[in-house]
Design a protein around this motif. Structure first.
Motif, short mmCIF file in Angstrom:
data_model
loop_
_atom_site.label_atom_id
_atom_site.label_comp_id
_atom_site.label_asym_id
_atom_site.label_seq_id
_atom_site.Cartn_x
_atom_site.Cartn_y
_atom_site.Cartn_z
N TYR A 24 34.01 23.48 42.45
CA TYR A 24 34.51 24.30 43.56
C TYR A 24 35.05 25.63 43.05
CZ TYR A 24 37.31 25.88 47.48
OH TYR A 24 37.86 26.63 48.48
N PHE A 25 35.80 25.59 41.95
CA PHE A 25 36.33 26.83 41.38
C PHE A 25 35.21 27.76 40.92
CE2 PHE A 25 40.39 24.41 40.21
CZ PHE A 25 41.01 24.79 41.39
N ILE A 26 34.20 27.20 40.29
CA ILE A 26 33.07 28.02 39.85
C ILE A 26 32.34 28.59 41.06
CG2 ILE A 26 30.84 27.99 38.66
CD1 ILE A 26 32.01 25.83 36.81
N LYS A 27 32.16 27.76 42.08
CA LYS A 27 31.44 28.18 43.28
C LYS A 27 32.17 29.31 43.99
CE LYS A 27 30.50 26.32 47.88
NZ LYS A 27 31.30 27.32 48.52
N THR A 28 33.46 29.18 44.19
CA THR A 28 34.19 30.17 44.97
C THR A 28 34.52 31.43 44.17
OG1 THR A 28 36.28 29.07 44.47
CG2 THR A 28 35.20 28.49 46.53
N ARG A 29 34.85 31.30 42.91
CA ARG A 29 35.27 32.46 42.13
C ARG A 29 34.10 33.29 41.63
NH1 ARG A 29 40.12 33.26 40.54
NH2 ARG A 29 39.51 34.13 38.54
N GLY A 41 24.30 25.97 41.86
CA GLY A 41 24.55 26.92 40.79
C GLY A 41 25.82 26.60 40.02
N ALA A 42 26.85 26.14 40.73
CA ALA A 42 28.09 25.78 40.08
C ALA A 42 27.91 24.58 39.16
CB ALA A 42 29.17 25.48 41.12
N ILE A 43 27.19 23.57 39.66
CA ILE A 43 26.94 22.38 38.83
C ILE A 43 26.06 22.74 37.65
CG2 ILE A 43 25.87 20.09 38.83
CD1 ILE A 43 26.78 19.85 41.79
N ALA A 44 25.05 23.59 37.88
CA ALA A 44 24.17 24.01 36.78
C ALA A 44 24.94 24.80 35.73
CB ALA A 44 23.00 24.83 37.33
N ALA A 45 25.80 25.71 36.16
CA ALA A 45 26.60 26.50 35.21
C ALA A 45 27.52 25.59 34.42
CB ALA A 45 27.41 27.56 35.94
N TRP A 46 28.09 24.60 35.07
CA TRP A 46 28.99 23.64 34.41
C TRP A 46 28.23 22.84 33.36
CZ3 TRP A 46 29.69 18.15 35.03
CH2 TRP A 46 30.93 17.67 34.63
N LEU A 47 27.02 22.39 33.71
CA LEU A 47 26.21 21.63 32.77
C LEU A 47 25.70 22.50 31.62
CD1 LEU A 47 24.17 19.34 35.19
CD2 LEU A 47 25.98 18.66 33.62
N VAL A 95 36.64 34.99 34.24
CA VAL A 95 36.11 33.74 33.72
C VAL A 95 37.21 32.96 32.99
CG1 VAL A 95 34.36 32.73 32.20
CG2 VAL A 95 33.80 34.70 33.57
N PHE A 96 38.14 33.67 32.34
CA PHE A 96 39.25 33.00 31.66
C PHE A 96 40.13 32.26 32.65
CE2 PHE A 96 43.57 32.85 29.96
CZ PHE A 96 43.34 32.22 28.75
N VAL A 97 40.42 32.89 33.80
CA VAL A 97 41.23 32.22 34.82
C VAL A 97 40.50 30.99 35.35
CG1 VAL A 97 42.25 32.48 37.12
CG2 VAL A 97 42.51 34.30 35.42
N THR A 98 39.19 31.12 35.56
CA THR A 98 38.40 29.96 36.02
C THR A 98 38.45 28.84 34.98
OG1 THR A 98 36.92 31.45 37.20
CG2 THR A 98 36.14 29.22 36.83
N ALA A 99 38.30 29.19 33.71
CA ALA A 99 38.33 28.18 32.65
C ALA A 99 39.71 27.54 32.56
CB ALA A 99 37.95 28.82 31.31
N LEU A 100 40.76 28.32 32.77
CA LEU A 100 42.12 27.77 32.75
C LEU A 100 42.33 26.80 33.90
CD1 LEU A 100 44.84 27.90 31.29
CD2 LEU A 100 45.47 29.77 32.82
N LEU A 101 41.85 27.17 35.09
CA LEU A 101 41.95 26.26 36.24
C LEU A 101 41.17 24.97 35.99
CD1 LEU A 101 41.56 28.81 39.17
CD2 LEU A 101 43.62 27.51 38.58
N ILE A 102 39.98 25.11 35.41
CA ILE A 102 39.16 23.93 35.11
C ILE A 102 39.86 23.05 34.08
CG2 ILE A 102 37.00 23.19 34.02
CD1 ILE A 102 35.65 25.59 35.38
N ALA A 103 40.50 23.66 33.08
CA ALA A 103 41.21 22.88 32.06
C ALA A 103 42.37 22.11 32.68
CB ALA A 103 41.71 23.80 30.96
N ILE A 104 43.04 22.71 33.65
CA ILE A 104 44.17 22.03 34.29
C ILE A 104 43.71 20.88 35.16
CG2 ILE A 104 46.03 22.36 35.97
CD1 ILE A 104 46.33 25.21 34.81
#
Length: 126
Positions: free
Chosen positions: A71-76, A83-89, A48-57
């Motif tokens: 896309y990063f949430i969906k694939t990782r 689900g990815a959009i819901a998790a993001w929100l 999750v930290f790597v996903t958050a780092l990618l999202i921050a970049i």
């Protein structure tokens, strides 16, 4: 004089890096919680930290950054686009709730601004 400026700039740079890393750690904790609500896989802190780092970049890119974050949430984490959009929100909702709780704990007088005063039912003259 030059040494003082270099020391100041180095301190500011270190502070920026430290705030960025702490922000990504906090975001990854909230994203991990949000992934639990949408039954996301790979919810270990490192993943999750790597996903958050990618999202921050990629969040520096105005519109494409949101789509890449989804896309990063969906694939990782093996969820669908919904689900990815819901998790993001949900992550943003959790962040807002925690931020408001911290603000109201530090400054309890602000809560009085949101809750209107209860008018008195008794009057001075009948």
């Amino acid at each position: 004089m030059q040494f003082d400026i270099a020391l100041l700039l180095g301190s500011i740079g270190l502070l920026i890096v430290l705030v960025f890393i702490v922000g990504v750690i906090i975001y990854s904790i909230f994203l991990g919680i949000a992934l639990g609500f949408v039954n996301g896989q790979n919810r270990e802190f490192g993943t999750v930290f790597v996903t958050a780092l990618l999202i921050a970049i990629v969040s520096l890119i105005p519109i494409l950054g949101c789509i890449l974050a989804w896309y990063f949430i969906k694939t990782r984490h093996e969820v669908g686009w919904g689900g990815a959009i819901a998790a993001w929100l949900i992550t943003f909702i959790i962040e807002a709730i925690v931020l408001l709780a911290i603000i109201f704990l530090l400054f309890p007088g602000l809560l009085a601004l949101l809750i209107p005063a209860i008018p008195s039912t008794t009057t001075m003259f009948p």
